[in-house]
Scaffold this motif. Structure first.
Motif, PDB file in Angstrom:
ATOM      1  N   GLU A   6      36.955  65.820  39.504  1.00  0.00           N
ATOM      2  CA  GLU A   6      37.527  64.291  40.817  1.00  0.00           C
ATOM      3  C   GLU A   6      38.633  65.115  40.441  1.00  0.00           C
ATOM      4  O   GLU A   6      39.207  65.155  40.143  1.00  0.00           O
ATOM      5  CB  GLU A   6      36.973  63.755  39.550  1.00  0.00           C
ATOM      6  N   TRP A  36      29.520  58.049  41.456  1.00  0.00           N
ATOM      7  CA  TRP A  36      30.600  57.115  41.289  1.00  0.00           C
ATOM      8  C   TRP A  36      30.239  56.790  39.931  1.00  0.00           C
ATOM      9  O   TRP A  36      29.774  55.459  40.206  1.00  0.00           O
ATOM     10  CB  TRP A  36      31.826  57.361  42.418  1.00  0.00           C
ATOM     11  N   TYR A  93      37.651  56.675  37.922  1.00  0.00           N
ATOM     12  CA  TYR A  93      36.077  57.386  37.806  1.00  0.00           C
ATOM     13  C   TYR A  93      35.310  58.824  37.655  1.00  0.00           C
ATOM     14  O   TYR A  93      36.505  59.346  37.918  1.00  0.00           O
ATOM     15  CB  TYR A  93      36.395  56.892  39.624  1.00  0.00           C
ATOM     16  N   CYS A  95      32.794  61.551  38.081  1.00  0.00           N
ATOM     17  CA  CYS A  95      31.694  61.610  39.302  1.00  0.00           C
ATOM     18  C   CYS A  95      30.576  62.284  38.101  1.00  0.00           C
ATOM     19  O   CYS A  95      30.653  62.843  37.074  1.00  0.00           O
ATOM     20  CB  CYS A  95      32.505  63.340  39.335  1.00  0.00           C
TER      21      CYS A  95
END
Length: 115
Positions: A6, A36, A93, A95
Motif C-alpha cells: 500500500e 480496503w 488502512y 489492503c
C-alpha cells in the motif's frame, strides 16, 4: 501467494482528499476480490470498501458518497479515492486480496485527518 504493498497515506486536513494505492504481485490479480480495511487506534480492523472480480462494489455506510474503490487489472492495482475526509477516517488502512479460503494482507498505510 500474493504480496500487497500500500501507499498514498499521510496527514490531511478535514475536508481534504487522498488516494490510496495497493499494488499486488505474485499471482493473477484479476482473480481476486479486493478490499480496503481501516484500523483506528484501540479498535478492530473494519471493512471500508470492497470490489469484486466483476466490479461489484461495497461501501461502509460512513464512507458512502465520499470514498470510491476501483481497480486496474492491467496494473495489478486497487485504489481508494477518499474525499471530504473527516477526523474519524483516521487509522491504518490495509489492503486485502481474497480468493476462496485464502486471503492476503498488505502492511498498511497511515491516514491521519487533523487540523
Amino acid at each position: 501467494q500474493v504480496q500487497l504493498v500500500e501507499s498514498g497515506g499521510g496527514l490531511v486536513q478535514p475536508g481534504g482528499s487522498l488516494r490510496l494505492s495497493c499494488v499486488a504481485s505474485g499471482s493473477i490479480f484479476r482473480l481476486y476480490g479486493m478490499g480496503w480495511y481501516r484500523q483506528a487506534p484501540g479498535q478492530q480492523r473494519k471493512l471500508v470498501a470492497a470490489i469484486t472480480t466483476d466490479l461489484n462494489r461495497y461501501y461502509q455506510d460512513s464512507v458512502k458518497g465520499r470514498f470510491t474503490i476501483s481497480r486496474d487489472n492491467a496494473k495489478n492495482t486497487v485504489y481508494l479515492q477518499m474525499n471530504s475526509l473527516k477526523p474519524e477516517d483516521t487509522g491504518v488502512y490495509y489492503c486485502k486480496a481474497e480468493r476462496g479460503p485464502n486471503d492476503y494482507w498488505g502492511q498498511g498505510t497511515q491516514v491521519t485527518v487533523s487540523s
